[in-house]
Design a protein around this motif. Structure first.
Motif, short mmCIF file in Angstrom:
data_model
loop_
_atom_site.label_atom_id
_atom_site.label_comp_id
_atom_site.label_asym_id
_atom_site.label_seq_id
_atom_site.Cartn_x
_atom_site.Cartn_y
_atom_site.Cartn_z
N LYS A 1 -28.63 -21.03 27.30
CA LYS A 1 -28.47 -20.71 26.18
C LYS A 1 -28.98 -19.12 25.71
O LYS A 1 -29.76 -19.05 26.08
CB LYS A 1 -27.70 -21.83 25.35
CG LYS A 1 -27.04 -20.96 24.31
CD LYS A 1 -26.03 -20.89 24.65
CE LYS A 1 -24.68 -21.06 23.12
NZ LYS A 1 -23.34 -20.70 23.54
N VAL A 2 -27.45 -18.02 25.89
CA VAL A 2 -28.10 -16.70 25.01
C VAL A 2 -27.56 -17.23 23.56
O VAL A 2 -26.40 -17.01 23.63
CB VAL A 2 -27.90 -15.61 26.00
CG1 VAL A 2 -27.87 -14.82 25.34
CG2 VAL A 2 -28.90 -15.66 27.25
N ALA A 3 -28.01 -17.09 22.41
CA ALA A 3 -27.59 -16.86 21.25
C ALA A 3 -27.35 -15.57 20.57
O ALA A 3 -29.03 -15.29 20.37
CB ALA A 3 -27.95 -17.71 21.13
N LYS A 4 -27.11 -14.29 20.24
CA LYS A 4 -27.97 -13.86 19.25
C LYS A 4 -27.97 -14.43 17.71
O LYS A 4 -27.42 -15.48 16.70
CB LYS A 4 -26.44 -12.92 18.84
CG LYS A 4 -25.23 -12.42 19.80
CD LYS A 4 -24.25 -11.70 19.32
CE LYS A 4 -23.71 -11.08 20.22
NZ LYS A 4 -22.61 -9.72 20.00
N ARG A 5 -29.13 -13.77 17.10
CA ARG A 5 -29.97 -13.87 16.24
C ARG A 5 -28.75 -14.39 15.00
O ARG A 5 -28.10 -13.65 14.69
CB ARG A 5 -30.81 -12.84 15.72
CG ARG A 5 -31.29 -13.06 14.19
CD ARG A 5 -32.66 -12.63 14.68
NE ARG A 5 -32.14 -11.44 14.36
CZ ARG A 5 -32.59 -10.16 13.90
NH1 ARG A 5 -34.28 -10.52 13.74
NH2 ARG A 5 -32.49 -8.73 13.53
N GLY A 6 -28.84 -15.81 14.21
CA GLY A 6 -27.80 -15.99 13.05
C GLY A 6 -26.41 -16.75 13.58
O GLY A 6 -26.11 -18.35 12.74
N GLN A 7 -26.49 -17.11 15.55
CA GLN A 7 -25.50 -17.97 15.87
C GLN A 7 -25.72 -19.32 15.22
O GLN A 7 -27.21 -19.62 15.50
CB GLN A 7 -25.45 -17.85 17.05
CG GLN A 7 -24.51 -18.41 18.05
CD GLN A 7 -24.11 -17.71 19.02
OE1 GLN A 7 -25.01 -16.67 19.56
NE2 GLN A 7 -23.37 -18.41 19.57
N ASP A 8 -25.63 -20.55 15.26
CA ASP A 8 -25.90 -22.26 15.41
C ASP A 8 -25.65 -22.26 17.23
O ASP A 8 -24.24 -21.80 17.62
CB ASP A 8 -24.93 -22.81 15.07
CG ASP A 8 -24.77 -21.85 13.54
OD1 ASP A 8 -23.91 -23.15 12.73
OD2 ASP A 8 -25.77 -21.62 13.08
N VAL A 9 -25.79 -23.31 18.06
CA VAL A 9 -26.05 -23.92 18.65
C VAL A 9 -26.33 -25.15 18.66
O VAL A 9 -27.34 -25.82 18.00
CB VAL A 9 -27.43 -23.16 19.76
CG1 VAL A 9 -27.30 -21.99 20.01
CG2 VAL A 9 -28.81 -23.79 19.45
N ALA A 10 -25.97 -25.52 19.85
CA ALA A 10 -25.86 -27.42 19.93
C ALA A 10 -26.05 -27.43 21.40
O ALA A 10 -26.02 -27.17 22.33
CB ALA A 10 -24.56 -28.52 19.74
N LEU A 11 -27.47 -28.25 21.79
CA LEU A 11 -27.84 -28.52 22.75
C LEU A 11 -27.88 -30.36 22.50
O LEU A 11 -27.62 -31.11 22.33
CB LEU A 11 -29.19 -28.34 23.13
CG LEU A 11 -29.71 -27.04 22.40
CD1 LEU A 11 -30.97 -26.88 23.00
CD2 LEU A 11 -28.89 -25.69 23.62
N ARG A 12 -27.21 -30.82 24.52
CA ARG A 12 -27.20 -32.42 24.11
C ARG A 12 -27.80 -32.80 26.02
O ARG A 12 -28.25 -32.09 26.62
CB ARG A 12 -24.98 -32.06 24.85
CG ARG A 12 -24.93 -33.62 25.34
CD ARG A 12 -23.31 -33.47 26.13
NE ARG A 12 -23.04 -34.19 26.94
CZ ARG A 12 -21.78 -35.37 26.68
NH1 ARG A 12 -21.38 -34.92 25.38
NH2 ARG A 12 -22.09 -36.50 26.60
N CYS A 13 -27.85 -33.97 25.31
CA CYS A 13 -29.17 -35.04 25.92
C CYS A 13 -28.02 -35.61 26.43
O CYS A 13 -27.47 -36.93 25.69
CB CYS A 13 -29.65 -35.16 25.41
SG CYS A 13 -31.08 -36.11 26.35
N ASP A 14 -27.29 -35.96 27.68
CA ASP A 14 -27.73 -37.64 27.92
C ASP A 14 -28.71 -38.72 28.75
O ASP A 14 -29.24 -37.95 30.46
CB ASP A 14 -26.49 -37.78 29.34
CG ASP A 14 -24.54 -37.54 28.42
OD1 ASP A 14 -24.68 -36.19 29.10
OD2 ASP A 14 -24.63 -39.12 28.62
#
Lengths: 109, 113
Positions: free
Chosen positions: B11-24
C-alpha cells in the motif's frame, strides 16, 4: 525497555562456514522460540525450547537453552545460501510475544 | 484458511491519508496479534486480541492507530492521517489459546509518501 538482546546484529559468512548467534534476557524465559524471516515474508517458527539446558537439533541447526533459562544460542553448521535471513528470538510476557531485534545473516555462495 | 492472510500486500499512501489493513487469521485461532516491523529490525508489538476483546493495546504508537476484531475472527488495523514514520511492514499473527506458537502472515507493506 529492551527485554531481549541478540548478537551479532549482522553476520556475513561464506558458504560452508559455521556460525553461532545468541539471544539474552535479564529475566527468565518460560519458553523461548527461534524464528527465521526471509525478505518479503513473515517470520517462520524454527523451534521452541522450554527446559533449562535443553538442546534441540533441526538438520544443520542446533538450538541450546541456557541452564538458567535466560539465554539461548543457535548454531548453524556448514551454512548454505538458503540460510540467509533474519533470525529472531522471542519470549512471552503477559500473553504477548516479544521479539528481539534479530540477527541478519547473509551466506555468500 | 490454511494460513494467516493479510491484505493489501502493498500500500502506498499519501501523507494524511487514512489506511486500513486487513488480517484473516487461521480458522479457529482465538489469539490475534499485530506487529510493526521497520526494515532490518525485529517486529514490535502493537496490540493483541483474544476473540473480540482487545486485551492489550500498549504498543500502538499514537491515537492515530486503531485496531478492531468485532466478530472474533477478521481484524482490521486502521491508521488515520498517515505520516512518513508510519512506513513499515505490518505483520498479523494468530495462535490457539494456551499455545505460544504463533503463525504469521506475509505482512502488509505500507509506504507513506
Amino acid at each position: 525497555t529492551q527485554l531481549l538482546e541478540q548478537s551479532p546484529q549482522f553476520l556475513s559468512i561464506q558458504e560452508g562456514e559455521n556460525l553461532t548467534v545468541y539471544c539474552n534476557s535479564s529475566s527468565v524465559f518460560s519458553s523461548l522460540q527461534w524464528y527465521r524471516q526471509e525478505p518479503g515474508e513473515g517470520p517462520v517458527l524454527l523451534v521452541t525450547v522450554v527446559t533449562g539446558g535443553e538442546v534441540k537439533k533441526l538438520k544443520r541447526l542446533t538450538f541450546q537453552f541456557g541452564d538458567a533459562r535466560k539465554d539461548s544460542s543457535l548454531h548453524i553448521t556448514a551454512a548454505q545460501p538458503g540460510d540467509t535471513g533474519l533470525y529472531l528470538c522471542t519470549k512471552t510476557s503477559y500473553d504477548k510475544v516479544i521479539f528481539g531485534p534479530g540477527t541478519s545473516l547473509s551466506v555468500i555462495p | 484458511g490454511a494460513g494467516v492472510s493479510q491484505s493489501p500486500r502493498y500500500k502506498v499512501a499519501k501523507r494524511g491519508q487514512d489506511v486500513a489493513l486487513r488480517c484473516d487469521p487461521i480458522s479457529g485461532h482465538v489469539s490475534l496479534f499485530w506487529y510493526q516491523q521497520a526494515l532490518g529490525q525485529g517486529p514490535e508489538f502493537l496490540t493483541y486480541f483474544q476473540n473480540e476483546a482487545q486485551l492489550d493495546k500498549s504498543g500502538l504508537p499514537s491515537d492515530r492507530f486503531f485496531a478492531e476484531r468485532p466478530e472474533g475472527s477478521v481484524s482490521t488495523l486502521k491508521i488515520q492521517r498517515t505520516q512518513q514514520e508510519d512506513s513499515a511492514v505490518y505483520l498479523c499473527a494468530s495462535s490457539l489459546t494456551g499455545s505460544h506458537t504463533i503463525y504469521f502472515g506475509e505482512g502488509s507493506w505500507l509506504t507513506v509518501v
